[in-house]
Write a protein that holds these residues in place. Structure first.
Motif, PDB file in Angstrom:
ATOM      1  N   GLY A   1      14.521  34.530  50.685  1.00  0.00           N
ATOM      2  CA  GLY A   1      15.689  33.401  50.883  1.00  0.00           C
ATOM      3  C   GLY A   1      17.008  34.359  51.309  1.00  0.00           C
ATOM      4  O   GLY A   1      18.055  33.424  51.483  1.00  0.00           O
ATOM      5  N   TYR A   2      16.965  35.420  51.328  1.00  0.00           N
ATOM      6  CA  TYR A   2      18.635  36.248  51.600  1.00  0.00           C
ATOM      7  C   TYR A   2      19.045  35.592  52.962  1.00  0.00           C
ATOM      8  O   TYR A   2      20.163  35.370  52.843  1.00  0.00           O
ATOM      9  N   SER A   3      18.406  35.659  54.072  1.00  0.00           N
ATOM     10  CA  SER A   3      18.915  35.451  55.150  1.00  0.00           C
ATOM     11  C   SER A   3      19.319  33.982  55.134  1.00  0.00           C
ATOM     12  O   SER A   3      20.121  33.333  55.834  1.00  0.00           O
ATOM     13  N   SER A   4      18.374  33.132  54.856  1.00  0.00           N
ATOM     14  CA  SER A   4      18.500  31.598  54.885  1.00  0.00           C
ATOM     15  C   SER A   4      19.594  31.123  53.777  1.00  0.00           C
ATOM     16  O   SER A   4      20.316  30.279  54.474  1.00  0.00           O
ATOM     17  N   LEU A   5      19.775  31.788  52.942  1.00  0.00           N
ATOM     18  CA  LEU A   5      20.892  31.524  51.983  1.00  0.00           C
ATOM     19  C   LEU A   5      22.292  31.731  52.543  1.00  0.00           C
ATOM     20  O   LEU A   5      23.262  31.013  52.729  1.00  0.00           O
ATOM     21  N   ALA A   6      22.351  32.962  53.475  1.00  0.00           N
ATOM     22  CA  ALA A   6      23.241  33.497  54.174  1.00  0.00           C
ATOM     23  C   ALA A   6      23.880  32.337  55.186  1.00  0.00           C
ATOM     24  O   ALA A   6      25.034  32.252  55.371  1.00  0.00           O
ATOM     25  N   VAL A   7      22.766  31.719  55.747  1.00  0.00           N
ATOM     26  CA  VAL A   7      23.104  30.797  56.855  1.00  0.00           C
ATOM     27  C   VAL A   7      23.393  29.494  56.201  1.00  0.00           C
ATOM     28  O   VAL A   7      24.458  28.790  56.522  1.00  0.00           O
ATOM     29  N   ALA A   8      22.668  28.936  55.082  1.00  0.00           N
ATOM     30  CA  ALA A   8      23.044  27.841  54.532  1.00  0.00           C
ATOM     31  C   ALA A   8      24.505  27.803  54.029  1.00  0.00           C
ATOM     32  O   ALA A   8      25.086  26.823  53.767  1.00  0.00           O
ATOM     33  N   LEU A   9      24.879  28.928  53.330  1.00  0.00           N
ATOM     34  CA  LEU A   9      26.489  29.188  52.782  1.00  0.00           C
ATOM     35  C   LEU A   9      27.277  28.643  53.802  1.00  0.00           C
ATOM     36  O   LEU A   9      28.464  28.182  53.423  1.00  0.00           O
ATOM     37  N   VAL A  10      27.349  28.814  55.309  1.00  0.00           N
ATOM     38  CA  VAL A  10      28.061  28.873  56.044  1.00  0.00           C
ATOM     39  C   VAL A  10      28.077  27.596  56.633  1.00  0.00           C
ATOM     40  O   VAL A  10      28.874  27.138  57.818  1.00  0.00           O
ATOM     41  N   LEU A  11      27.052  26.897  56.582  1.00  0.00           N
ATOM     42  CA  LEU A  11      26.564  25.620  57.415  1.00  0.00           C
ATOM     43  C   LEU A  11      27.643  24.639  56.963  1.00  0.00           C
ATOM     44  O   LEU A  11      27.957  24.465  55.587  1.00  0.00           O
ATOM     45  N   PRO A  12      28.191  23.596  57.685  1.00  0.00           N
ATOM     46  CA  PRO A  12      28.780  22.528  57.282  1.00  0.00           C
ATOM     47  C   PRO A  12      28.128  21.481  56.341  1.00  0.00           C
ATOM     48  O   PRO A  12      26.958  21.508  56.158  1.00  0.00           O
ATOM     49  N   GLU A  13      28.540  20.709  55.705  1.00  0.00           N
ATOM     50  CA  GLU A  13      28.159  19.739  54.567  1.00  0.00           C
ATOM     51  C   GLU A  13      26.715  18.836  55.217  1.00  0.00           C
ATOM     52  O   GLU A  13      26.084  18.578  54.605  1.00  0.00           O
ATOM     53  N   SER A  14      27.129  18.614  56.625  1.00  0.00           N
ATOM     54  CA  SER A  14      26.094  17.950  57.354  1.00  0.00           C
ATOM     55  C   SER A  14      25.152  18.659  57.928  1.00  0.00           C
ATOM     56  O   SER A  14      24.265  18.177  58.518  1.00  0.00           O
TER      57      SER A  14
END
Length: 287
Positions: free
Chosen positions: A136-149
């Protein structure tokens, strides 16, 4: 039109001074540098040799293209590169846990994850797909910068790896943004298409079975909107793709896939020598 990405309450990119300890210990940086050197040495050596040979033969086309671009990525230089990566503390925790596992080389490097997160931010992506989650390293990096929606569909079949990924999604407070699909990735992608989600995603990242890259790509082209990005990992494959003597099935598949992308007018591409090589594809047409 994609909406701008608002600031996340738990940002990915933290100033170095705000981290409680150095991002990368000397031992980790050295180990990662050695791994990266193994990945790139074959490619760098091949390009350098080709440049010299081309110049000696009077064919200066390759020489002109390669003189400034070829760089020897020493452990010291890679350590310097890592010292200029801003890594969220929870990403660091996940990386350090993954480093103790068998197969940890499958995890993207911190500099790759930073690039993926920046691409998501630049494009204002809200709907993302990852094919091949691992821990989950790359997916976590992406999720952290996604907006709340924002939402990320995470495709992974390995239950043990997903257990670690889930733990860190929860730890970072981004579980609500991640939709985990534990199944064969191709089946998940076909299901999304059948559910009427074609052309509704802004960003996709592929880091899974190399012999399936062509199938993943074709399915993602149906799911990603015009102007959206598909990023493919491992396109340099430890330098093997440049060696015609290497003919194992994964290398041949990647070599053929890279050749296909080069000629594919449905996308604009940029092959970037970061990590084990990443190709950034921007979808240009629905045809």
């Amino acid at each position: 039109m994609a909406m701008a990405c608002p600031s996340s309450p738990l940002p990915l990119l933290l100033p170095l001074r705000s981290c409680p300890k150095p991002l990368f210990s000397p031992s980790f940086a050295s180990a990662l540098a050695r791994r990266r050197l193994r990945v790139l040495r074959a490619g760098n050596s091949a390009v350098a040799s080709t440049t010299v040979a081309a110049a000696a033969a009077g064919d200066d086309e390759v020489a002109k293209c390669g003189r400034k671009q070829v760089i020897s990525l020493t452990p010291e230089l890679y350590r310097y590169l890592l010292s200029n990566v801003r890594e969220h503390p929870i990403l660091r925790e996940l990386r350090e846990e993954t480093a103790t596992m068998r197969g940890s080389q499958m995890q993207v490097s911190p500099d790759q994850a930073q690039l993926l997160a920046m691409l998501v931010q630049i494009t204002g992506a809200q709907r993302c797909i990852e094919v091949g989650v691992y821990t989950g390293y790359s997916s976590l990096a992406v999720a952290l910068v996604l907006p709340e929606s924002g939402r990320l569909v995470a495709c992974e079949r390995d239950e043990k790896c997903l257990g670690i990924a889930r733990k860190y999604y929860e730890h970072a407070g981004v579980s609500r943004k991640v939709v985990i699909k534990q199944a064969l990735a191709a089946d998940t992608l076909r299901s999304l298409i059948s559910n009427g989600e074609a052309c509704s995603y802004d960003f996709a990242f592929v880091d899974a079975e190399k012999r399936m890259y062509d199938e993943y790509f074709e399915l993602l082209l149906q799911l990603v909107r015009v102007g959206g990005l598909i990023v493919i990992d491992n396109v340099l494959w430890h330098g093997k793709v440049a060696d015609p003597q290497v003919k194992d099935s994964k290398t041949v598949s990647l070599r053929n896939f890279n050749k296909k992308l080069l000629a594919d007018k449905r996308v604009n591409i940029s092959m970037v020598p970061i990590g084990d090589g990443m190709t950034i594809c921007r979808k240009m047409t629905d045809s």
